[in-house]
Motif scaffolding. Structure first.
Motif, mmCIF file in Angstrom:
data_model
loop_
_atom_site.group_PDB
_atom_site.id
_atom_site.type_symbol
_atom_site.label_atom_id
_atom_site.label_comp_id
_atom_site.label_asym_id
_atom_site.label_seq_id
_atom_site.Cartn_x
_atom_site.Cartn_y
_atom_site.Cartn_z
ATOM 1 N N TRP A 1 0.822 -1.208 0.000
ATOM 2 C CA TRP A 1 0.000 0.000 0.000
ATOM 3 C C TRP A 1 0.860 1.264 0.000
ATOM 4 C CZ3 TRP A 1 0.818 3.172 4.185
ATOM 5 C CH2 TRP A 1 1.408 2.595 5.319
ATOM 6 N N MET A 2 2.121 1.167 0.416
ATOM 7 C CA MET A 2 2.968 2.356 0.468
ATOM 8 C C MET A 2 3.310 2.865 -0.934
ATOM 9 S SD MET A 2 5.430 1.889 3.743
ATOM 10 C CE MET A 2 5.582 3.654 3.770
ATOM 11 N N ALA A 3 3.354 1.956 -1.907
ATOM 12 C CA ALA A 3 3.569 2.402 -3.285
ATOM 13 C C ALA A 3 2.316 3.066 -3.834
ATOM 14 C CB ALA A 3 3.962 1.211 -4.161
ATOM 15 N N LYS A 4 1.174 2.678 -3.320
ATOM 16 C CA LYS A 4 -0.096 3.200 -3.831
ATOM 17 C C LYS A 4 -0.447 4.570 -3.255
ATOM 18 C CE LYS A 4 -2.127 -1.322 -4.878
ATOM 19 N NZ LYS A 4 -0.904 -2.092 -4.785
ATOM 20 N N ILE A 5 0.312 5.053 -2.263
ATOM 21 C CA ILE A 5 0.033 6.387 -1.719
ATOM 22 C C ILE A 5 0.990 7.427 -2.297
ATOM 23 C CG2 ILE A 5 -0.915 5.476 0.433
ATOM 24 C CD1 ILE A 5 1.713 6.232 1.805
ATOM 25 N N GLN A 6 1.762 7.057 -3.316
ATOM 26 C CA GLN A 6 2.599 8.020 -4.014
ATOM 27 C C GLN A 6 1.708 8.872 -4.920
ATOM 28 O OE1 GLN A 6 5.905 8.272 -3.187
ATOM 29 N NE2 GLN A 6 5.400 6.668 -1.713
ATOM 30 N N PHE A 7 2.030 10.144 -5.064
ATOM 31 C CA PHE A 7 1.105 11.111 -5.652
ATOM 32 C C PHE A 7 0.734 10.806 -7.108
ATOM 33 C CE2 PHE A 7 -0.221 15.137 -7.532
ATOM 34 C CZ PHE A 7 -1.117 15.597 -6.587
ATOM 35 N N ILE A 8 1.707 10.701 -7.993
ATOM 36 C CA ILE A 8 1.418 10.492 -9.409
ATOM 37 C C ILE A 8 0.782 9.126 -9.660
ATOM 38 C CG2 ILE A 8 2.412 10.309 -11.723
ATOM 39 C CD1 ILE A 8 2.197 13.160 -10.741
ATOM 40 N N PRO A 9 1.312 8.016 -9.083
ATOM 41 C CA PRO A 9 0.630 6.731 -9.259
ATOM 42 C C PRO A 9 -0.822 6.750 -8.777
ATOM 43 C CG PRO A 9 2.846 6.353 -8.470
ATOM 44 C CD PRO A 9 2.622 7.838 -8.419
ATOM 45 N N ALA A 10 -1.080 7.407 -7.637
ATOM 46 C CA ALA A 10 -2.459 7.490 -7.142
ATOM 47 C C ALA A 10 -3.326 8.291 -8.098
ATOM 48 C CB ALA A 10 -2.474 8.129 -5.752
ATOM 49 N N ARG B 1 4.474 20.779 2.852
ATOM 50 C CA ARG B 1 4.985 19.701 2.001
ATOM 51 C C ARG B 1 5.621 18.567 2.806
ATOM 52 N NH1 ARG B 1 8.593 22.423 -2.585
ATOM 53 N NH2 ARG B 1 9.216 20.252 -2.782
ATOM 54 N N VAL B 2 4.888 18.027 3.765
ATOM 55 C CA VAL B 2 5.402 16.882 4.519
ATOM 56 C C VAL B 2 5.464 15.642 3.639
ATOM 57 C CG1 VAL B 2 4.687 17.719 6.781
ATOM 58 C CG2 VAL B 2 3.077 16.423 5.396
ATOM 59 N N TYR B 3 4.664 15.608 2.563
ATOM 60 C CA TYR B 3 4.757 14.494 1.610
ATOM 61 C C TYR B 3 6.179 14.383 1.076
ATOM 62 C CZ TYR B 3 4.288 11.922 -2.780
ATOM 63 O OH TYR B 3 4.466 11.024 -3.809
ATOM 64 N N CYS B 4 6.780 15.528 0.732
ATOM 65 C CA CYS B 4 8.114 15.534 0.139
ATOM 66 C C CYS B 4 9.191 15.122 1.145
ATOM 67 C CB CYS B 4 8.438 16.927 -0.411
ATOM 68 S SG CYS B 4 7.317 17.484 -1.713
ATOM 69 N N SER B 5 8.987 15.387 2.413
ATOM 70 C CA SER B 5 10.021 15.104 3.412
ATOM 71 C C SER B 5 9.799 13.783 4.152
ATOM 72 C CB SER B 5 10.089 16.244 4.435
ATOM 73 O OG SER B 5 8.853 16.407 5.082
ATOM 74 N N VAL B 6 8.644 13.151 3.946
ATOM 75 C CA VAL B 6 8.353 11.914 4.677
ATOM 76 C C VAL B 6 7.986 10.770 3.738
ATOM 77 C CG1 VAL B 6 6.837 10.804 6.368
ATOM 78 C CG2 VAL B 6 7.608 13.150 6.747
ATOM 79 N N ILE B 7 7.048 10.976 2.819
ATOM 80 C CA ILE B 7 6.490 9.886 2.026
ATOM 81 C C ILE B 7 7.276 9.625 0.751
ATOM 82 C CG2 ILE B 7 4.421 9.084 0.820
ATOM 83 C CD1 ILE B 7 2.759 10.764 2.750
ATOM 84 N N CYS B 8 7.738 10.688 0.087
ATOM 85 C CA CYS B 8 8.432 10.537 -1.196
ATOM 86 C C CYS B 8 9.821 9.924 -0.993
ATOM 87 C CB CYS B 8 8.558 11.888 -1.883
ATOM 88 S SG CYS B 8 9.492 11.817 -3.442
ATOM 89 N N PRO B 9 10.114 8.748 -1.575
ATOM 90 C CA PRO B 9 11.427 8.123 -1.350
ATOM 91 C C PRO B 9 12.576 8.911 -1.966
ATOM 92 C CG PRO B 9 10.189 6.914 -3.016
ATOM 93 C CD PRO B 9 9.254 7.925 -2.449
ATOM 94 N N LEU B 10 12.327 9.569 -3.107
ATOM 95 C CA LEU B 10 13.398 10.350 -3.719
ATOM 96 C C LEU B 10 13.734 11.564 -2.871
ATOM 97 C CD1 LEU B 10 15.149 10.251 -6.306
ATOM 98 C CD2 LEU B 10 13.607 11.959 -7.277
#
Length: 506
Positions: free
Chosen positions: A35-44, A65-74
């Motif tokens: 499910w962690m791959a499915k919560i990425q912005f563009i894939p979702a 932008r906590v997505y960029c500092s926590v969820i986004c692997p890049l």
């Protein structure tokens, strides 16, 4: 600082788990954390996962932008590289005005490529857009560089475990997916790592389309770092430790479109002049400029990531393949047949649907237990996965690729549905068959066909004892490739699978 500790812990957890999704060949990680791959912005967004997209938008509007500092692997990867660079030079950042023209130019180009892909179905345009999509870019780095090294390490452990009669590990194939795939992975790693080493989050704030989109929302975030001018002594420690270079201490302003809510500024401020609060609660006051120099104590924390070094080591991992049959005869490698239509996994529905949704993240390629998926090096389908049967065949009971795809390019299927989806049909080539070349009977293709679509008939009509040749029932064939993979003919199989542009249930 509590907020920074929480952010770092969450980021580390997300980063490690997403990385393991690309490395795991057992399917365990996908089952628990897919499910962690499915919560990425563009894939979702591509999967039309409205719930995830809404949650991510609300997250940006509430917390920045906590997505960029926590969820986004890049993004977390860039933080790891920047942190290592910070060991050599402290307080190294400076405020830099936003390159808005570049940010929005890249975003416009990205949207134009996506629109062109939607209108024309061009996989090449989707491939170029996917090059800068952060989740997919990170996935290609892991699959191209770290995965071979990871599997080689597993095989080394399996070698030693076998010597002590342990079956805790088992050997798996180690292979590089192609020169173009490796080149893209190396180039992405070098570019992103170099930018992060020198300037922190510059990639996120100048190139990444997701960062630019979320930056538009984070300007209006409910909670954000706010400078209390009554406490600020202009020591500039916040500015010099802002990896987004978005704090201008001279004007006491923060560019919230670039701020990734890393909390570094709050942690470094010796006067507590920066707080993570609602902007309406900002304290006001007159602050006289001060030339007093202050330094914040160095945390002395250990690096929480060493993955970047493994990426560099992964480039020398080579395929470990058996080259002889029982040590008696050299096995000639099979060559890929020229298919008029590329093979796509069951669940892809059609070439057009797959093209429009696939971001070429390589997660399905890494997860495939049968090694039938590999990135395409053909310009028309560049970097998008396609199927080939030199190393294995697509087992009807396996639905792993459909389970892990985060972008909706491969729809989930049950095992019974998978066995009924026709992705192509087998084509027999008499001139390659061992019955013709070696004068021996075979029948491998018919024996191993799971759908019973191949029958053996006498090669000479009216002579029942003549060598038998396969006849394919195209209506029953599902294109699994068992016949092609298990055919003993070399270098080209005597029977191969031709893809279908649109899949159908049979």
């Amino acid at each position: 600082m509590v907020l920074k500790r929480i952010r770092q812990t969450a980021a580390l957890l997300c980063f490690v788990l997403i990385t393991l999704l690309f490395l795991d060949f057992t399917g365990v990680m996908q089952a628990w954390f897919g499910w962690m791959a499915k919560i990425q912005f563009i894939p979702a967004l591509l999967a039309l996962n409205v719930t995830v997209v809404v949650v991510l938008v609300l997250l940006a509007l509430l917390f920045g932008r906590v997505y960029c500092s926590v969820i986004c692997p890049l993004g977390v990867f860039q933080d790891a590289v920047s942190r290592m660079s910070g060991r050599f030079k402290k307080n190294r950042f400076r405020y830099a005005p936003a390159l808005s023209w570049l940010r929005y130019a890249v975003l416009t180009l990205f949207l134009m490529l996506c629109t062109a892909t939607l209108l024309t179905g061009g996989a090449v345009m989707a491939g170029w857009a996917g090059l800068i999509e952060p989740y997919s870019a990170y996935g290609r780095m892991v699959s191209g560089l770290l995965l071979p090294l990871y599997r080689w390490g597993n095989n080394l452990l399996a070698f030693f475990a076998e010597r002590v009669d342990s079956y805790a590990f088992y050997e798996v194939d180690v292979w590089l997916k192609g020169v173009s795939v490796l080149a893209v992975a190396v180039l992405t790693f070098v570019v992103v790592a170099a930018m992060a080493w020198r300037n922190g989050r510059v990639y996120c704030n100048t190139v990444c389309p997701v960062g630019t989109l979320l930056g538009l929302l984070s300007r209006h975030a409910w909670l954000k770092p706010v400078i209390d001018t009554s406490r600020c002594v202009d020591c500039r420690l916040c500015e010099r430790n802002c990896k987004s270079s978005c704090i201008d201490i001279r004007t006491h302003k923060i560019d919230y479109s670039r701020c990734v809510a890393c909390m570094n500024c709050i942690d470094k401020c010796p006067k507590g002049a920066i707080r993570y609060i609602h902007a309406a609660g900002k304290a006001t006051g007159v602050n006289a400029p001060s030339d007093r120099k202050q330094t914040a104590p160095d945390g002395g924390r250990r690096d929480f990531l060493t993955v970047a070094t493994l990426f560099a080591a992964g480039t020398w991992a080579r395929a470990q393949e058996k080259k002889v049959d029982g040590g008696l005869a050299v096995i000639e490698e099979k060559k890929i047949p020229e298919r008029k239509v590329a093979l796509k996994p069951a669940g892809a529905q059609s070439l057009r649907h797959f093209t429009l949704h696939c971001t070429a993240c390589q997660l399905c390629v890494s997860a495939c237990p049968n090694d039938v998926l590999r990135p395409s090096s053909v310009l028309d389908t560049w970097m998008q996965p396609e199927m080939s049967y030199e190393r294995g065949f697509c087992r009807p009971e396996c639905v792993r690729c459909a389970e892990v795809c985060p972008a909706g390019a491969i729809h989930p299927l049950t095992v019974s549905e998978k066995s009924s989806v026709q992705i192509g049909h087998a084509v027999f080539l008499y001139e390659n068959c061992v019955v013709n070349t070696d004068g021996v009977e075979c029948g491998n293709c018919a024996r191993h066909c799971p759908s019973g679509a191949i029958q053996m008939v006498p090669s000479v009509s009216g002579v029942p004892d003549s060598p038998k040749l396969p006849v394919v029932n195209e209506e029953r064939c599902i294109g699994c490739g068992a016949c092609e993979n298990l055919c003993p003919a070399r270098p080209f199989s005597a029977i191969y699978v031709e893809g279908h542009e649109a899949h159908r249930f049979i």
